[in-house]
Write an enzyme that holds these catalytic residues in place. Structure first.
Site, short mmCIF file in Angstrom:
data_model
loop_
_atom_site.label_atom_id
_atom_site.label_comp_id
_atom_site.label_asym_id
_atom_site.label_seq_id
_atom_site.Cartn_x
_atom_site.Cartn_y
_atom_site.Cartn_z
N THR A 143 0.81 -1.22 0.00
CA THR A 143 0.00 0.00 0.00
C THR A 143 0.85 1.28 0.00
O THR A 143 0.52 2.21 -0.75
CB THR A 143 -1.01 -0.01 1.16
OG1 THR A 143 -1.74 -1.23 1.09
CG2 THR A 143 -1.99 1.14 1.06
N HIS B 203 -4.55 -3.65 -18.32
CA HIS B 203 -4.09 -3.38 -16.94
C HIS B 203 -5.10 -2.42 -16.31
O HIS B 203 -4.99 -1.21 -16.40
CB HIS B 203 -2.66 -2.84 -16.97
CG HIS B 203 -1.72 -3.87 -17.50
ND1 HIS B 203 -1.03 -4.72 -16.67
CD2 HIS B 203 -1.43 -4.27 -18.76
CE1 HIS B 203 -0.34 -5.57 -17.41
NE2 HIS B 203 -0.57 -5.32 -18.68
N ARG B 204 -6.11 -3.02 -15.67
CA ARG B 204 -7.28 -2.27 -15.22
C ARG B 204 -7.00 -1.37 -14.04
O ARG B 204 -7.73 -0.41 -13.80
CB ARG B 204 -8.41 -3.26 -14.87
CG ARG B 204 -8.94 -4.00 -16.07
CD ARG B 204 -9.58 -5.31 -15.68
NE ARG B 204 -8.58 -6.28 -15.24
CZ ARG B 204 -8.85 -7.51 -14.83
NH1 ARG B 204 -10.10 -7.90 -14.80
NH2 ARG B 204 -7.89 -8.33 -14.45
N GLU C 129 -8.40 8.18 -23.70
CA GLU C 129 -7.85 8.01 -25.05
C GLU C 129 -8.45 9.02 -26.02
O GLU C 129 -9.61 9.41 -25.87
CB GLU C 129 -8.16 6.58 -25.55
CG GLU C 129 -7.47 6.25 -26.86
CD GLU C 129 -7.82 4.87 -27.40
OE1 GLU C 129 -8.63 4.16 -26.79
OE2 GLU C 129 -7.26 4.51 -28.46
N HIS D 133 3.61 -4.07 -11.16
CA HIS D 133 2.92 -5.28 -11.65
C HIS D 133 2.92 -5.28 -13.19
O HIS D 133 3.21 -6.30 -13.83
CB HIS D 133 1.49 -5.28 -11.10
CG HIS D 133 0.67 -6.45 -11.52
ND1 HIS D 133 0.99 -7.75 -11.20
CD2 HIS D 133 -0.46 -6.52 -12.26
CE1 HIS D 133 0.09 -8.57 -11.73
NE2 HIS D 133 -0.80 -7.85 -12.37
N ARG E 129 5.13 -6.95 -18.47
CA ARG E 129 5.43 -6.44 -19.82
C ARG E 129 6.91 -6.26 -20.11
O ARG E 129 7.27 -5.95 -21.26
CB ARG E 129 4.68 -5.12 -20.06
CG ARG E 129 3.16 -5.25 -19.95
CD ARG E 129 2.58 -6.27 -20.90
NE ARG E 129 1.13 -6.39 -20.75
CZ ARG E 129 0.36 -7.18 -21.48
NH1 ARG E 129 0.88 -7.95 -22.42
NH2 ARG E 129 -0.93 -7.24 -21.28
C1 LIG Z 1 2.34 -12.38 -22.07
C2 LIG Z 1 0.88 -12.05 -21.92
C3 LIG Z 1 -0.06 -12.64 -22.75
C4 LIG Z 1 -1.42 -12.33 -22.60
N1 LIG Z 1 -2.32 -12.91 -23.45
C5 LIG Z 1 -3.63 -12.61 -23.35
C6 LIG Z 1 -4.60 -13.19 -24.24
O1 LIG Z 1 -4.27 -13.99 -25.09
N2 LIG Z 1 -5.90 -12.82 -24.09
C7 LIG Z 1 -6.30 -11.94 -23.14
O2 LIG Z 1 -7.50 -11.66 -23.05
N3 LIG Z 1 -5.41 -11.37 -22.28
C8 LIG Z 1 -4.10 -11.68 -22.38
N4 LIG Z 1 -3.20 -11.09 -21.53
C9 LIG Z 1 -3.68 -10.11 -20.54
C10 LIG Z 1 -3.73 -10.70 -19.14
O3 LIG Z 1 -4.66 -11.77 -19.04
C11 LIG Z 1 -4.09 -9.62 -18.11
O4 LIG Z 1 -5.40 -9.16 -18.39
C12 LIG Z 1 -3.17 -8.44 -18.15
O5 LIG Z 1 -1.82 -8.87 -18.10
C13 LIG Z 1 -3.43 -7.51 -16.96
O6 LIG Z 1 -3.03 -8.16 -15.78
P1 LIG Z 1 -3.82 -7.98 -14.42
O7 LIG Z 1 -5.25 -8.41 -14.59
O8 LIG Z 1 -3.04 -8.70 -13.36
O9 LIG Z 1 -3.68 -6.40 -14.19
P2 LIG Z 1 -4.77 -5.36 -13.68
O10 LIG Z 1 -5.99 -5.44 -14.52
O11 LIG Z 1 -4.06 -4.04 -13.58
O12 LIG Z 1 -5.14 -5.87 -12.26
C14 LIG Z 1 -4.16 -5.85 -11.22
C15 LIG Z 1 -4.59 -6.85 -10.18
O13 LIG Z 1 -5.85 -6.42 -9.62
C16 LIG Z 1 -6.67 -7.56 -9.38
N5 LIG Z 1 -7.86 -7.49 -10.21
C17 LIG Z 1 -8.10 -6.66 -11.26
N6 LIG Z 1 -9.32 -6.86 -11.76
C18 LIG Z 1 -9.84 -7.87 -11.05
C19 LIG Z 1 -11.08 -8.56 -11.10
N7 LIG Z 1 -12.03 -8.28 -11.99
N8 LIG Z 1 -11.29 -9.55 -10.21
C20 LIG Z 1 -10.38 -9.87 -9.29
N9 LIG Z 1 -9.18 -9.25 -9.19
C21 LIG Z 1 -8.92 -8.26 -10.06
C22 LIG Z 1 -5.82 -8.79 -9.71
O14 LIG Z 1 -5.12 -9.17 -8.55
C23 LIG Z 1 -4.84 -8.25 -10.70
O15 LIG Z 1 -3.63 -9.02 -10.80
C24 LIG Z 1 -1.84 -11.39 -21.63
C25 LIG Z 1 -0.88 -10.80 -20.80
C26 LIG Z 1 0.46 -11.10 -20.93
C27 LIG Z 1 1.47 -10.43 -20.04
#
Ligand SMILES: Cc1cc2nc3c(=O)[nH]c(=O)nc-3n(C[C@H](O)[C@H](O)[C@H](O)COP(=O)(O)OP(=O)(O)OC[C@H]3O[C@@H](n4cnc5c(N)ncnc54)[C@H](O)[C@@H]3O)c2cc1C
Length: 301
Positions: free
Chosen positions: A60, A84-85, A91, A205, A210
């Protein structure tokens, strides 16, 4: 002082720091907020605290550091980026404005074949240079043609491209097709502009995912530019990120079992390890002791 000059990325893209809040000291302040009367601490103590926070996932206080970037990136990169939500994105609108004729064409050395094993990656095999040059020209020509069609749909075209001259004249005389429709066939390589806000915890993260060699080259370079900025703003936190997140590995249960077996058989090689031992350089005694405790745990499994 952090430069707000854009860092150029790909052929027309950039990463520009627009604004930011906080630094290493802010992370320390946030972490110590609950301790009344805390005086100025030695830098090494701050470093120890930041390393402790990151090592133990007390994340935190990292959220006290916030960056706002302006990013110019191809739409196919943006599609990965906005997954990366835990960030905030604004945009440019292709409904409101006319998109400039700017699209990404990979350099010849980045024109690579499909990887055989990794379905999401590129092969390391070199593509014949003449073939790569031809593909690059074809990609450019395709995108230019789509932009010519776009101009025609918008009512600003001159030549017959995709639609006939009567239609071009009609659109010109009637203010053009709606911009929200005219744009829909533009290539994924078209550049878009974002304002993107993210805190340091979530940026780490993002960078872990990336900067990885499995991430697509075209998004990795944006990660590298943002990492460069984050490192200037928070050198201590960034060092800890490199040590405990970026270059750390996660092991499966089976990998742990195998490693434990190997370590048991070679106890003499690790049980008296020094703080600085060849290529290994623990930053503090505590970190060395924590490492030893983890190894003991592996061996006991
Ligand atoms: C090499 C690579 C290949 C990929 N290929 C694909 C693909 O083929 N298709 C595809 O659709 N995506 C793909 N992705 C995207 C991937 O699935 C993730 O959506 C993206 O990396 C964002 O990661 P994140 O959700 O951890 O990050 P963020 O969205 O920034 O979230 C950060 C953290 O917050 C928490 N969080 C966020 N939202 C939620 C939620 N709704 N519920 C619970 N916890 C949440 C989780 O702990 C998460 O790790 C790829 C990513 C990488 C790096």
């Amino acid at each position: 002082v952090i430069a707000h000059e854009p860092i150029h990325v790909l052929d027309h893209g950039f990463v520009k720091l627009i604004d930011m809040m906080g630094n290493d000291a802010r992370i320390v302040e946030a972490a110590r907020n609950s301790i009344a009367g805390e005086g100025v601490r030695a830098v090494s103590e701050d470093r120890g605290l930041i390393r402790y926070l990151i090592r133990n996932k007390h994340t935190t206080p990292l959220e006290s550091v916030v960056f706002q970037f302006q990013l110019k990136m191809p739409i196919f990169v943006c599609r990965q980026h906005i997954r990366h939500r835990m960030s905030s994105t604004s945009e440019m609108s292709g409904r409101y404005g006319v998109l400039p004729e700017e699209f990404y064409v990979p350099d010849v050395e980045h024109i690579q074949l499909q990887a055989e094993q990794n379905k999401q990656g590129r092969s390391t095999k070199l593509v014949d240079r003449d073939v790569a040059i031809s593909i690059r020209s074809a990609m450019r020509a395709d995108a230019m043609m789509e932009f010519k069609h776009y101009q025609n749909y918008l009512g600003g075209g001159r030549d017959e491209h995709g639609i006939g001259n009567p239609e071009i004249t009609y659109l010109r005389d009637n203010g053009g097709l709606a911009r929200e429709l005219a744009r829909i066939n533009l290539p994924l390589s078209t550049y878009t502009l974002l304002y993107w806000k993210i805190d340091l915890h979530n940026l780490f993260h993002y960078l872990k995912l990336r900067l990885d060699s499995h991430a697509q080259y075209e998004i990795r370079v944006y990660g590298e530019a943002m990492a460069q900025i984050a490192k200037q703003v928070c050198p201590i936190a960034f060092e800890a990120f490199e040590d405990f997140i970026l270059n750390a590995v996660t092991l499966s249960a089976q990998e742990v079992a195998l490693l434990g077996k190997l370590l048991k058989a070679s106890r003499s090689s690790w049980e008296n390890i020094e703080l600085h031992d060849g290529e290994v350089n623990f930053k503090t005694k505590r970190e060395r002791d924590e490492w030893l405790a983890k190894i003991e745990k592996l061996v006991d499994k």
